[in-house]
Design a protein around this motif. Sequence first.
Motif, PDB file in Angstrom:
ATOM      1  N   MET A  17       3.163   5.871  -2.969  1.00 45.44           N
ATOM      2  CA  MET A  17       4.321   6.635  -3.429  1.00 45.44           C
ATOM      3  C   MET A  17       4.316   6.767  -4.954  1.00 45.44           C
ATOM      4  O   MET A  17       4.486   7.863  -5.493  1.00 45.44           O
ATOM      5  N   LEU A  18       4.111   5.651  -5.633  1.00 47.62           N
ATOM      6  CA  LEU A  18       4.114   5.673  -7.092  1.00 47.62           C
ATOM      7  C   LEU A  18       2.941   6.473  -7.646  1.00 47.62           C
ATOM      8  O   LEU A  18       3.086   7.205  -8.633  1.00 47.62           O
ATOM      9  N   GLN A  19       1.772   6.350  -7.008  1.00 46.53           N
ATOM     10  CA  GLN A  19       0.602   7.109  -7.452  1.00 46.53           C
ATOM     11  C   GLN A  19       0.849   8.606  -7.318  1.00 46.53           C
ATOM     12  O   GLN A  19       0.516   9.389  -8.217  1.00 46.53           O
ATOM     13  N   GLN A  20       1.466   9.005  -6.227  1.00 49.60           N
ATOM     14  CA  GLN A  20       1.744  10.422  -6.009  1.00 49.60           C
ATOM     15  C   GLN A  20       2.789  10.957  -6.999  1.00 49.60           C
ATOM     16  O   GLN A  20       2.663  12.080  -7.495  1.00 49.60           O
ATOM     17  N   ILE A  21       3.793  10.156  -7.297  1.00 52.12           N
ATOM     18  CA  ILE A  21       4.793  10.573  -8.294  1.00 52.12           C
ATOM     19  C   ILE A  21       4.113  10.708  -9.649  1.00 52.12           C
ATOM     20  O   ILE A  21       4.331  11.692 -10.374  1.00 52.12           O
ATOM     21  N   PHE A  22       3.276   9.741  -9.996  1.00 49.98           N
ATOM     22  CA  PHE A  22       2.532   9.793 -11.252  1.00 49.98           C
ATOM     23  C   PHE A  22       1.692  11.075 -11.296  1.00 49.98           C
ATOM     24  O   PHE A  22       1.692  11.796 -12.294  1.00 49.98           O
ATOM     25  N   ASN A  23       0.970  11.370 -10.212  1.00 45.76           N
ATOM     26  CA  ASN A  23       0.119  12.559 -10.166  1.00 45.76           C
ATOM     27  C   ASN A  23       0.924  13.847 -10.342  1.00 45.76           C
ATOM     28  O   ASN A  23       0.464  14.781 -11.010  1.00 45.76           O
ATOM     29  N   LEU A  24       2.106  13.910  -9.749  1.00 46.92           N
ATOM     30  CA  LEU A  24       2.943  15.104  -9.883  1.00 46.92           C
ATOM     31  C   LEU A  24       3.336  15.362 -11.336  1.00 46.92           C
ATOM     32  O   LEU A  24       3.310  16.499 -11.801  1.00 46.92           O
ATOM     33  N   PHE A  25       3.704  14.299 -12.026  1.00 48.40           N
ATOM     34  CA  PHE A  25       4.180  14.455 -13.399  1.00 48.40           C
ATOM     35  C   PHE A  25       3.056  14.436 -14.428  1.00 48.40           C
ATOM     36  O   PHE A  25       3.288  14.726 -15.588  1.00 48.40           O
ATOM     37  N   HIS A  26       1.867  14.103 -14.008  1.00 50.35           N
ATOM     38  CA  HIS A  26       0.733  14.035 -14.930  1.00 50.35           C
ATOM     39  C   HIS A  26      -0.097  15.316 -14.812  1.00 50.35           C
ATOM     40  O   HIS A  26      -1.302  15.281 -14.619  1.00 50.35           O
ATOM     41  N   THR A  27       0.583  16.452 -14.917  1.00 53.65           N
ATOM     42  CA  THR A  27      -0.085  17.750 -14.815  1.00 53.65           C
ATOM     43  C   THR A  27       0.331  18.636 -15.978  1.00 53.65           C
ATOM     44  O   THR A  27       1.358  18.400 -16.620  1.00 53.65           O
ATOM     45  N   SER A  69       0.826  -1.204   0.000  1.00 51.18           N
ATOM     46  CA  SER A  69       0.000   0.000   0.000  1.00 51.18           C
ATOM     47  C   SER A  69       0.868   1.264   0.000  1.00 51.18           C
ATOM     48  O   SER A  69       0.581   2.228  -0.706  1.00 51.18           O
ATOM     49  N   VAL A  70       1.924   1.265   0.795  1.00 53.66           N
ATOM     50  CA  VAL A  70       2.848   2.411   0.838  1.00 53.66           C
ATOM     51  C   VAL A  70       3.518   2.586  -0.522  1.00 53.66           C
ATOM     52  O   VAL A  70       3.608   3.698  -1.045  1.00 53.66           O
ATOM     53  N   LEU A  71       3.998   1.484  -1.100  1.00 52.02           N
ATOM     54  CA  LEU A  71       4.615   1.556  -2.432  1.00 52.02           C
ATOM     55  C   LEU A  71       3.636   2.124  -3.453  1.00 52.02           C
ATOM     56  O   LEU A  71       3.982   2.986  -4.258  1.00 52.02           O
ATOM     57  N   HIS A  72       2.421   1.628  -3.417  1.00 48.27           N
ATOM     58  CA  HIS A  72       1.405   2.085  -4.359  1.00 48.27           C
ATOM     59  C   HIS A  72       1.155   3.585  -4.186  1.00 48.27           C
ATOM     60  O   HIS A  72       1.073   4.332  -5.163  1.00 48.27           O
TER      61      HIS A  72
END
Length: 187
Positions: A83-93, A78-81
């Motif tokens: 982290m990756l989701q948040q990185i994706f969200n940062l760059f998907h703007t 869950s923590v890994l997910h």
Amino acid sequence: MALLLSLLMALVVFSSGLVSSLGCGLFQNHVLVSKNTFMLLGQMRRISPFSCLKDRTDFRFPQEMVEASRVQKAQALSVLHEMLQQIFNLFHTEASSAVWNTTLLEQLLSGLHRQLEDLETCLLQEMGEEGSLLGMQDPTLAMRRYFQGIHLYLQEKKHSHCAWEIVRMELRRCVFVINQFARKIKK
């Protein structure tokens, strides 16, 4: 040539053992895609970090989330997910698209998307084995706070090139931590 073929066969056998021991194929895919993510974040550098020293900040990465020795596998996934989701969200703007090389950004987002799909599959399998989502909110909440700090930093700096450079370096460190954490989960 025979030695090289033998080494490749040994690597394939070893890798398949790792994958089957994890049960969901996370380790093999995760390590390969994470190395690529780390490399892409390195290639995305557009300006010298030294020109942005005045913009440095401590984002206060919640290290305790990835150092806990008694974290359940479902919590760790869950923590890994998160982290990756948040990185994706940062760059998907839109703000991110304006700063980074489009090709590299698309490759990064594609790799992150693949990792997220793999993690979701593993998380669902693990949830079936360990039960409910109880106790998983605290670790992911700490990650959300960490990434909220990064979002606020970018807003305060008006998504400047230096702000993005500082964030890129922080996320590169974050991906390195993700790789180390994934190795602990595998064990």
